[in-house]
Motif scaffolding. Structure first.
Motif, PDB file in Angstrom:
ATOM      1  N   ILE A 210       0.898  -2.815   5.414  1.00 30.87           N
ATOM      2  CA  ILE A 210      -0.258  -2.027   4.972  1.00 30.87           C
ATOM      3  C   ILE A 210      -0.734  -2.506   3.596  1.00 30.87           C
ATOM      4  O   ILE A 210      -1.943  -2.593   3.349  1.00 30.87           O
ATOM      5  CB  ILE A 210       0.092  -0.524   4.961  1.00 30.87           C
ATOM      6  N   ALA A 211       0.203  -2.838   2.707  1.00 25.46           N
ATOM      7  CA  ALA A 211      -0.183  -3.332   1.378  1.00 25.46           C
ATOM      8  C   ALA A 211      -0.910  -4.665   1.491  1.00 25.46           C
ATOM      9  O   ALA A 211      -1.909  -4.894   0.797  1.00 25.46           O
ATOM     10  CB  ALA A 211       1.047  -3.474   0.491  1.00 25.46           C
ATOM     11  N   CYS A 212      -0.433  -5.542   2.359  1.00 31.98           N
ATOM     12  CA  CYS A 212      -1.113  -6.840   2.534  1.00 31.98           C
ATOM     13  C   CYS A 212      -2.520  -6.636   3.087  1.00 31.98           C
ATOM     14  O   CYS A 212      -3.474  -7.267   2.613  1.00 31.98           O
ATOM     15  CB  CYS A 212      -0.302  -7.746   3.454  1.00 31.98           C
ATOM     16  N   ILE A 213      -2.647  -5.770   4.066  1.00 29.75           N
ATOM     17  CA  ILE A 213      -3.975  -5.494   4.627  1.00 29.75           C
ATOM     18  C   ILE A 213      -4.860  -4.851   3.560  1.00 29.75           C
ATOM     19  O   ILE A 213      -6.035  -5.200   3.420  1.00 29.75           O
ATOM     20  CB  ILE A 213      -3.856  -4.611   5.881  1.00 29.75           C
TER      21      ILE A 213
ATOM     22  N   VAL B  17      -8.356  -6.280   2.108  1.00 32.36           N
ATOM     23  CA  VAL B  17      -9.584  -5.474   2.125  1.00 32.36           C
ATOM     24  C   VAL B  17     -10.114  -5.289   0.704  1.00 32.36           C
ATOM     25  O   VAL B  17     -11.304  -5.439   0.446  1.00 32.36           O
ATOM     26  CB  VAL B  17      -9.324  -4.114   2.809  1.00 32.36           C
ATOM     27  N   MET B  18      -9.217  -4.997  -0.233  1.00 32.36           N
ATOM     28  CA  MET B  18      -9.633  -4.793  -1.623  1.00 32.36           C
ATOM     29  C   MET B  18     -10.196  -6.086  -2.211  1.00 32.36           C
ATOM     30  O   MET B  18     -11.199  -6.060  -2.926  1.00 32.36           O
ATOM     31  CB  MET B  18      -8.432  -4.313  -2.447  1.00 32.36           C
ATOM     32  N   GLU B  19      -9.543  -7.210  -1.911  1.00 28.95           N
ATOM     33  CA  GLU B  19     -10.042  -8.487  -2.407  1.00 28.95           C
ATOM     34  C   GLU B  19     -11.417  -8.793  -1.818  1.00 28.95           C
ATOM     35  O   GLU B  19     -12.306  -9.257  -2.527  1.00 28.95           O
ATOM     36  CB  GLU B  19      -9.062  -9.602  -2.040  1.00 28.95           C
ATOM     37  N   GLY B  20     -11.596  -8.500  -0.547  1.00 30.00           N
ATOM     38  CA  GLY B  20     -12.912  -8.691   0.069  1.00 30.00           C
ATOM     39  C   GLY B  20     -13.966  -7.816  -0.582  1.00 30.00           C
ATOM     40  O   GLY B  20     -15.096  -8.256  -0.819  1.00 30.00           O
TER      41      GLY B  20
END
Length: 157
Positions: free
Chosen positions: A71-74, A78-81
């Motif tokens: 979940i942290a990687c996803i 998403v946050m980076e995007g």
């Protein structure tokens, strides 16, 4: 003893023989820990119960760690995007503003240039006769300056 009980005892005995003939079990039982547990069956049973009982919480914890990591990687992706999209939109707005500013500045400079050239075309110039323009007498001094002091002295003598 009943027939089923004897068969169960034979099966259990064959399983125990298989376990005791395993080279890893033989090496463990020859170690100091294996000999201690063989001499103290209550401690061995307590350790077995503890290991069996702690397997479920440890498994839940590992599932929690893996799920949290995924979940942290996803979330990071998403946050980076989102951050990259926000930065791109900001860059687009800044570049658009700079484009409009450059158009406005070049427009103002063009209007200033056109106004100044038009005003300078109406600026009054001294009337020169055609003869003066042809001779260039208006633009050249009547007596050229002496370049050398000796030449000036010779002319005066």
């Amino acid at each position: 003893m009943s027939k089923e009980m004897k068969e169960l005892q034979k099966g259990w005995h064959s399983v125990m023989e298989t376990v005791h003939s395993n080279p890893h079990v033989v090496a463990f039982m020859n170690s100091r820990v294996g000999q201690y547990l063989d001499d103290h069956p209550f401690v061995a049973l307590s350790m077995l119960v503890f290991i069996a009982a702690s397997a479920i919480p440890v498994a839940f914890f590992l599932v929690f760690v893996v799920a949290t990591t995924v979940i942290a990687c996803i979330g990071v992706i998403v946050m980076e995007g989102f951050v990259i999209s926000l930065g791109g939109l900001t860059l687009l707005c800044v570049l658009g503003g700079l484009g409009m500013l450059s158009l406005a500045v070049s427009g103002v400079l063009s209007v200033c240039y056109m106004s100044l050239t038009t005003l300078l075309s109406y600026w009054p110039t001294p009337d020169l006769s055609k003869k003066e323009i042809a001779n260039g007498s208006r633009f050249l001094p009547s007596n050229p300056p002496a370049l050398d002091q000796d030449d000036a002295n010779k002319k005066t003598e």
